[in-house]
Enzyme design. Structure first.
Site, PDB file in Angstrom:
ATOM      1  N   LYS A 234     -33.509 -61.045 -10.410  1.00 55.62           N
ATOM      2  CA  LYS A 234     -34.773 -60.399  -9.659  1.00 55.62           C
ATOM      3  C   LYS A 234     -34.670 -58.672  -9.807  1.00 55.62           C
ATOM      4  CE  LYS A 234     -34.952 -63.742  -6.320  1.00 55.62           C
ATOM      5  NZ  LYS A 234     -34.999 -64.223  -4.791  1.00 55.62           N
TER       6      LYS A 234
ATOM      7  N   TYR B  96     -44.253 -68.332  -6.285  1.00 57.40           N
ATOM      8  CA  TYR B  96     -43.785 -68.467  -4.903  1.00 57.40           C
ATOM      9  C   TYR B  96     -44.898 -69.145  -4.131  1.00 57.40           C
ATOM     10  CZ  TYR B  96     -39.528 -65.571  -5.235  1.00 57.40           C
ATOM     11  OH  TYR B  96     -38.355 -65.270  -5.668  1.00 57.40           O
TER      12      TYR B  96
ATOM     13  N   ASN C 228     -31.560 -60.851  -3.013  1.00 57.39           N
ATOM     14  CA  ASN C 228     -30.326 -61.696  -3.215  1.00 57.39           C
ATOM     15  C   ASN C 228     -30.294 -61.948  -4.619  1.00 57.39           C
ATOM     16  OD1 ASN C 228     -32.493 -63.235  -3.542  1.00 57.39           O
ATOM     17  ND2 ASN C 228     -32.281 -64.725  -1.701  1.00 57.39           N
TER      18      ASN C 228
ATOM     19  N   HIS D  61     -33.038 -66.107  -8.440  1.00 57.56           N
ATOM     20  CA  HIS D  61     -33.750 -67.131  -8.192  1.00 57.56           C
ATOM     21  C   HIS D  61     -33.435 -68.237  -9.183  1.00 57.56           C
ATOM     22  CE1 HIS D  61     -37.212 -69.931  -7.626  1.00 57.56           C
ATOM     23  NE2 HIS D  61     -37.126 -70.057  -8.932  1.00 57.56           N
TER      24      HIS D  61
ATOM     25  N   GLU E  29     -41.790 -74.412 -13.035  1.00 57.29           N
ATOM     26  CA  GLU E  29     -41.477 -72.904 -13.108  1.00 57.29           C
ATOM     27  C   GLU E  29     -41.206 -72.789 -14.774  1.00 57.29           C
ATOM     28  OE1 GLU E  29     -38.151 -72.114 -10.178  1.00 57.29           O
ATOM     29  OE2 GLU E  29     -39.545 -72.972  -8.518  1.00 57.29           O
TER      30      GLU E  29
HETATM   31  N1  LIG Z   1     -37.391 -65.785   6.643  1.00 54.90           N
HETATM   32  C1  LIG Z   1     -37.381 -65.150   5.367  1.00 54.90           C
HETATM   33  N2  LIG Z   1     -37.642 -63.514   5.503  1.00 54.90           N
HETATM   34  C2  LIG Z   1     -37.565 -62.889   4.542  1.00 54.90           C
HETATM   35  N3  LIG Z   1     -37.361 -63.208   3.336  1.00 54.90           N
HETATM   36  C3  LIG Z   1     -37.474 -64.592   3.168  1.00 54.90           C
HETATM   37  C4  LIG Z   1     -37.206 -65.465   4.359  1.00 54.90           C
HETATM   38  N4  LIG Z   1     -37.099 -66.713   3.557  1.00 54.90           N
HETATM   39  C5  LIG Z   1     -37.290 -66.473   2.207  1.00 54.90           C
HETATM   40  N5  LIG Z   1     -36.882 -65.431   1.927  1.00 54.90           N
HETATM   41  C6  LIG Z   1     -36.908 -64.610   0.528  1.00 54.90           C
HETATM   42  O1  LIG Z   1     -37.629 -65.399  -0.075  1.00 54.90           O
HETATM   43  C7  LIG Z   1     -37.178 -65.933  -1.268  1.00 54.90           C
HETATM   44  C8  LIG Z   1     -37.395 -67.232  -1.532  1.00 54.90           C
HETATM   45  O2  LIG Z   1     -36.972 -68.273  -0.328  1.00 54.90           O
HETATM   46  P1  LIG Z   1     -36.475 -69.609  -0.573  1.00 54.90           P
HETATM   47  O3  LIG Z   1     -36.573 -70.167   0.720  1.00 54.90           O
HETATM   48  O4  LIG Z   1     -37.046 -70.074  -1.702  1.00 54.90           O
HETATM   49  O5  LIG Z   1     -34.957 -69.079  -0.827  1.00 54.90           O
HETATM   50  P2  LIG Z   1     -33.927 -69.588  -2.135  1.00 54.90           P
HETATM   51  O6  LIG Z   1     -34.588 -70.855  -2.856  1.00 54.90           O
HETATM   52  O7  LIG Z   1     -32.421 -69.682  -1.718  1.00 54.90           O
HETATM   53  O8  LIG Z   1     -34.507 -68.529  -3.070  1.00 54.90           O
HETATM   54  P3  LIG Z   1     -35.002 -68.404  -4.310  1.00 54.90           P
HETATM   55  O9  LIG Z   1     -36.368 -69.208  -4.469  1.00 54.90           O
HETATM   56  O10 LIG Z   1     -35.313 -66.938  -4.654  1.00 54.90           O
HETATM   57  O11 LIG Z   1     -34.122 -68.924  -5.303  1.00 54.90           O
HETATM   58  C9  LIG Z   1     -35.725 -65.981  -0.808  1.00 54.90           C
HETATM   59  O12 LIG Z   1     -34.823 -65.801  -1.956  1.00 54.90           O
HETATM   60  C10 LIG Z   1     -35.707 -64.632  -0.147  1.00 54.90           C
HETATM   61  O13 LIG Z   1     -35.476 -63.268  -0.616  1.00 54.90           O
HETATM   62 MG   LIG Z   2     -36.567 -70.978  -3.550  1.00 54.34          MG
END
Ligand SMILES: Nc1ncnc2c1ncn2[C@@H]1O[C@H](COP(=O)(O)OP(=O)(O)OP(=O)(O)O)[C@@H](O)[C@H]1O
Ligand SMILES: [Mg+2]
Length: 158
Positions: free
Chosen positions: A16, A56, A119, A122, A133
């Protein structure tokens, strides 16, 4: 599923904008390479709002989505397809939990991220998500099959 298919599972990884702007791209790619995951597709892209909404799709209606969209469209992203045994699960494991502060300290997020939303990486969370994806970011002809080859360690022009 046969063994051959399992060994060649593919997953989508995005480095990212925070990874690019912190100049951690090489470091993070090294982690995947050293684990034995094969890069079969890679490009630098810039998300627009439409791509963010598609990628997303499960988060579009969540309260944190506007911040997520602002972040993912804020700079370049490295998109990669990694191949290897149980790639989806293995890559999620190396990447670590969503919150960098809670992620295992040996994971990529645990090592380099001190944030929940910034973080770095992804990774697709299921085989179905991986298929969807990968096709969102790569045309079939942009994915390249190749074999490891020891020859290049020893070949000499002399
Ligand atoms: N409650 C929240 N508040 C703020 N940001 C969030 C929250 N939940 C998720 N995110 C953001 O949205 C992204 C996608 O969320 P997801 O639950 O898919 O997490 P992930 O699968 O660990 O991460 P990614 O999809 O980026 O690999 C996360 O990486 C985070 O940056
Ligand atoms: Mg995710």
């Amino acid at each position: 599923m046969d063994e051959e298919e399992r060994m060649r599972e593919r997953t989508l990884v995005l480095l990212k904008p925070d990874a690019v702007k912190r100049e951690l791209v090489g470091e993070i790619i090294s982690r995947f390479e050293r684990k034995g995951l094969k890069i079969v597709g890679m490009k630098l892209i810039k998300f627009d709002k439409e791509l963010s909404q598609k990628h997303y799709q499960e988060h579009v209606n969540k309260p944190f989505y506007p911040d997520l969209e602002k972040f993912i469209t804020s700079g370049p992203v490295v998109a990669m397809v990694l191949e290897g045994p149980d790639a989806v699960e293995t890559v999620r494991h190396i990447v670590g939990a969503t919150n960098g502060r809670k992620a295992d300290p040996g994971s990529i997020r645990g090592m380099y991220s001190n944030s929940f939303s910034r973080n770095l990486v992804h990774a697709s969370d299921s085989k179905e998500a991986a298929q969807r994806e990968i096709s969102l970011f790569f045309k079939p002809e942009e994915l390249i099959d190749w074999e490891r080859d020891d020859f290049f360690y020893y070949a000499s022009d002399e």
